[in-house]
Scaffold this motif. Sequence first.
Motif, mmCIF file in Angstrom:
data_model
loop_
_atom_site.group_PDB
_atom_site.id
_atom_site.type_symbol
_atom_site.label_atom_id
_atom_site.label_comp_id
_atom_site.label_asym_id
_atom_site.label_seq_id
_atom_site.Cartn_x
_atom_site.Cartn_y
_atom_site.Cartn_z
ATOM 1 N N SER A 122 0.832 5.961 7.827
ATOM 2 C CA SER A 122 0.583 6.255 6.412
ATOM 3 C C SER A 122 -0.697 7.068 6.244
ATOM 4 C CB SER A 122 0.528 4.968 5.585
ATOM 5 O OG SER A 122 -0.512 4.128 6.015
ATOM 6 N N SER B 67 0.839 -1.207 0.000
ATOM 7 C CA SER B 67 0.000 0.000 0.000
ATOM 8 C C SER B 67 0.870 1.252 0.000
ATOM 9 C CB SER B 67 -0.910 0.015 1.240
ATOM 10 O OG SER B 67 -1.688 -1.128 1.329
ATOM 11 N N SER C 11 -4.695 -1.674 -0.328
ATOM 12 C CA SER C 11 -5.002 -2.523 0.826
ATOM 13 C C SER C 11 -5.937 -3.661 0.436
ATOM 14 C CB SER C 11 -5.631 -1.696 1.953
ATOM 15 O OG SER C 11 -4.700 -0.767 2.451
ATOM 16 N N ASP D 60 -5.936 10.175 -2.764
ATOM 17 C CA ASP D 60 -4.947 9.494 -1.920
ATOM 18 C C ASP D 60 -5.584 8.366 -1.115
ATOM 19 O OD1 ASP D 60 -3.107 11.316 -2.869
ATOM 20 O OD2 ASP D 60 -2.812 12.341 -0.950
ATOM 21 N N TRP E 61 -4.783 4.381 -1.518
ATOM 22 C CA TRP E 61 -4.349 3.604 -0.352
ATOM 23 C C TRP E 61 -5.288 2.426 -0.126
ATOM 24 C CZ3 TRP E 61 -6.280 2.132 4.351
ATOM 25 C CH2 TRP E 61 -5.356 1.693 5.302
ATOM 26 N N LEU F 287 2.262 5.012 -0.565
ATOM 27 C CA LEU F 287 1.590 6.306 -0.408
ATOM 28 C C LEU F 287 1.711 7.114 -1.699
ATOM 29 C CD1 LEU F 287 2.575 7.492 3.160
ATOM 30 C CD2 LEU F 287 0.383 6.655 2.361
#
Length: 189
Positions: A135, A76, A95, A87, A91, A78
């Motif tokens: 994160s 995952s 995931s 964003d 992310w 950034l």
Amino acid sequence: MNPKEPAPRTRRSPEQVRTAVHQAVIDLLSAPEGEELNIPAIAQRAGVNHTSVYRRWGSLDALLADTVTTRLERDSPLNDTGSLRGDLIAWAEASVASMNTPQGRALVRAVILSMPSSTPAQSDRAGQFRRRMRSIEQIRERAVARGEDPPPLEEILDQLIAPFYIRTIFGIDLPATGYPELLVDRLLG
């Protein structure tokens, strides 16, 4: 060299040992023959001494948490898409992709099943969780720097992250497409 002498050991860096041990955990969890997951078996599979594993992680619980967190961090990245929504979706998609693999599901379930009720292990787990949440905090900080107003970490946890873990723990498949966008749009409402 005398054939009765053991082969010389090659010295591995701490990161090489960590990678080998993490891979051994994943391999054992994914083994169709259902091998027992314990530190001696992990150490043997990784080609390291079990005392090294105990010294570095202290317990199977801590090792599992570190393996999951490291894998999710790796899977995952950034990405800076230029917006909070973008964003968070990037992310979340990463995931979901990680958790939608047999290894990802097995790792998350193993961590949950291994959670002891003792206080020291809970603090180890909390440390791993904080590492994972960094994160999300970075995504929030970038949003603030762009002039956006991100929701608090607790809301992101409750509305975006928790659904992934609940589905994974209970064996409910994560939708292949659209789920991260749905959750992020609900979160940002």
